[in-house]
Enzyme design. Structure first.
Site, PDB file in Angstrom:
ATOM      1  CE  LYS A   1     -23.327 -62.677 -41.678  1.00  0.00           C
ATOM      2  NZ  LYS A   1     -22.834 -61.482 -42.370  1.00  0.00           N
TER       3      LYS A   1
ATOM      4  CG  HIS B   1     -26.114 -71.955 -53.434  1.00  0.00           C
ATOM      5  ND1 HIS B   1     -25.834 -72.243 -52.121  1.00  0.00           N
ATOM      6  CD2 HIS B   1     -27.471 -71.928 -53.536  1.00  0.00           C
ATOM      7  CE1 HIS B   1     -26.970 -72.357 -51.457  1.00  0.00           C
ATOM      8  NE2 HIS B   1     -27.975 -72.175 -52.291  1.00  0.00           N
TER       9      HIS B   1
END
Lengths: 193, 280
Positions: free
Chosen positions: A103, A38
């Protein structure tokens, strides 16, 4: 709560109907990328450069698998903490990613980005790695191989189990559910766990 | 004096690494079972059931329960009457971790320089804690520590006057800040007392204690009970998706401290509460 079986690419109509708490069994292609990938991709976007993989309209799975044992498609795998990808998520949604899988709770910047760009943030169960790895039918490293477990991988998944955690209305499943159970034992006079 | 070949250390550590990652300890499984029975949230209940299934599948197929097979933390207690021959002690431990993570198909999750961040490719170096103890045995414990929960751990120096209430508030705030990010249901290792370095070590050692076992001092055992209840009243629940089972256990370890200080540390252990011990 509604349960949907969705096939990728997820359409804008699909996104609109998804509400927090909905269960989704996702089938098709998703892309695995986490922290280091990222960082590189968002730097490219900031410099108006193309990404190493076309991710418009795609779903990103924040994860890094174990190596496969002989005969396995992929080693155990489950989502990593989405929160660490929050600083990158708005740029990725703006670029055209329609969903992310992670999560744990996320920051308002992600909620706002989902609402603004008509996207969702899914939750899968952290640490459910043996079970989830069986829902992956094919895997290929497609970029940043030097990052090892953090390389970008293309996955073919079947009935990959997800919960809608943040929807395109800006709603938040974590906040909603935690509020229901705060001081629950006192409220109901039940013993603590 | 007892002579132990360094190779035995390497082999033992390697085996402990993958066994810890494949087979979740019985006390953790029992903790899941208890939590599943009392969990009030349907989502939470379903998560706990799936975690138990996952543990069963991992055990049957000899696969890691969780893909984050951690940075290896190795605790070694060496009897003072032991003499290790045939290799450098620390090198043997690191070689054991290297072999264990490779042959066990565990994820390599360690970067060498924390700022340059290049993966070392073999999950070394491990963090090694060595203690010299009486006797002629060697006790080795491997704790593969996942990143998500470790990231949410915290330490603070309270004022001595803040006392037990200050400790409770700090622990509770740390758990609330962690929420679902630490992969609950968690084990909350707490250290109280000592120095800056000692208190975090206490919290880490606390995580090794078996779930269900209280501290021998009654007032600390009482604090463990109170904190467990308070943490499970936060509503955070399994995965932070709401519920009444946020923590499986709250083990506390204490140590003497300076008259000026009341240090507290919280080491959060995710539901993949893996640990494996061998005595040589």
């Amino acid at each position: 709560m509604p349960e949907y079986r969705l096939q990728t690419p997820i359409t804008k109509e699909d996104i609109k109907k998804l509400k927090i708490g909905d269960t989704v069994l996702l089938t098709g292609t998703i892309f695995m990328a986490r922290d280091a990938a990222h960082k590189r991709m968002v730097e490219l976007l900031e410099n108006n450069k193309p990404l190493p993989v076309e991710l418009k309209g795609e779903v990103i799975f924040y994860a890094g698998p174990c190596p496969p044992k002989p005969g396995q498609v992929i080693g155990p795998v489950a989502p990593t903490t989405a929160f660490r990808m929050d600083p990158y998520a708005p740029a990725m949604y703006e670029y055209g990613v329609v969903g992310t899988i992670g999560k744990g709770p996320r920051r308002d910047m992600v909620k706002d980005a989902c609402k603004k760009h008509g996207a969702v943030s899914f939750a899968a169960i952290g640490g459910l790695s043996t079970i989830l790895s069986r829902r992956v039918k094919a895997v290929q490293v497609v970029a940043y191989e030097d990052l090892g477990p953090e390389a970008i991988r293309r996955l073919e998944v079947q009935d990959f189990p997800l919960l809608v955690a943040y929807d395109s209305n800006g709603d938040d499943l974590y906040q909603q559910e935690i509020a229901k159970y705060e001081n629950f034992n006192q409220k109901t006079n039940k013993g603590a766990v | 004096m007892r002579i132990v070949d360094a190779e035995i250390l390497t082999e033992s550590v390697a085996k402990l690494c993958w066994e810890a990652c494949y087979y979740l300890p019985d006390d953790v499984l029992a903790g899941f079972k208890r939590a599943e029975k009392t969990e009030a949230s349907p989502i939470g209940k379903s998560i706990l059931q799936q975690l138990m299934e996952n543990a069963e599948e991992a055990k049957t197929n000899h696969m890691p329960y969780c893909h984050d097979t951690g940075m290896a933390v190795v605790f070694v207690e060496i009897g003072q009457d032991v003499h290790i021959i045939g290799g450098n002690y620390l090198d043997c431990i690191q070689e054991g971790v290297r072999t264990g993570y490779k042959e066990g198909y565990l994820r390599k999750s360690v970067v060498g320089d924390p700022l340059l961040r290049v993966n070392t490719g073999d999950n070394t170096p491990a963090v090694v804690h060595t203690e010299i103890v009486p006797g002629d045995q060697i006790k080795i414990t491997v704790l593969p520590k996942g990143g998500g929960s470790e990231n949410m751990s915290a330490m603070k120096f309270l004022l001595p006057g803040e006392g037990v209430e200050g400790v409770k508030n700090f622990v509770l705030q740390t758990i609330k800040d962690a929420g679902g990010k630490a992969c609950p249901p968690v084990v909350v290792g707490v250290g109280i007392g000592g120095s800056f370095d000692k208190v975090t070590s206490l919290a880490k050692h606390a995580v090794l204690r078996e779930i269900g076992v209280h501290h021998p001092d009654p007032h600390i055992a009482e604090l463990e009970k109170e904190l467990l209840e308070a943490i499970n009243d936060t509503g955070i629940g399994p995965q932070g998706l709401g519920g009444t089972s946020t923590a499986l256990w709250v083990p506390i370890e204490t140590f003497a401290c300076h008259i000026t200080a009341l240090p507290v540390a919280v080491n959060i252990q995710c539901h993949a509460a893996r640990k494996k011990t061998i005595v040589i």
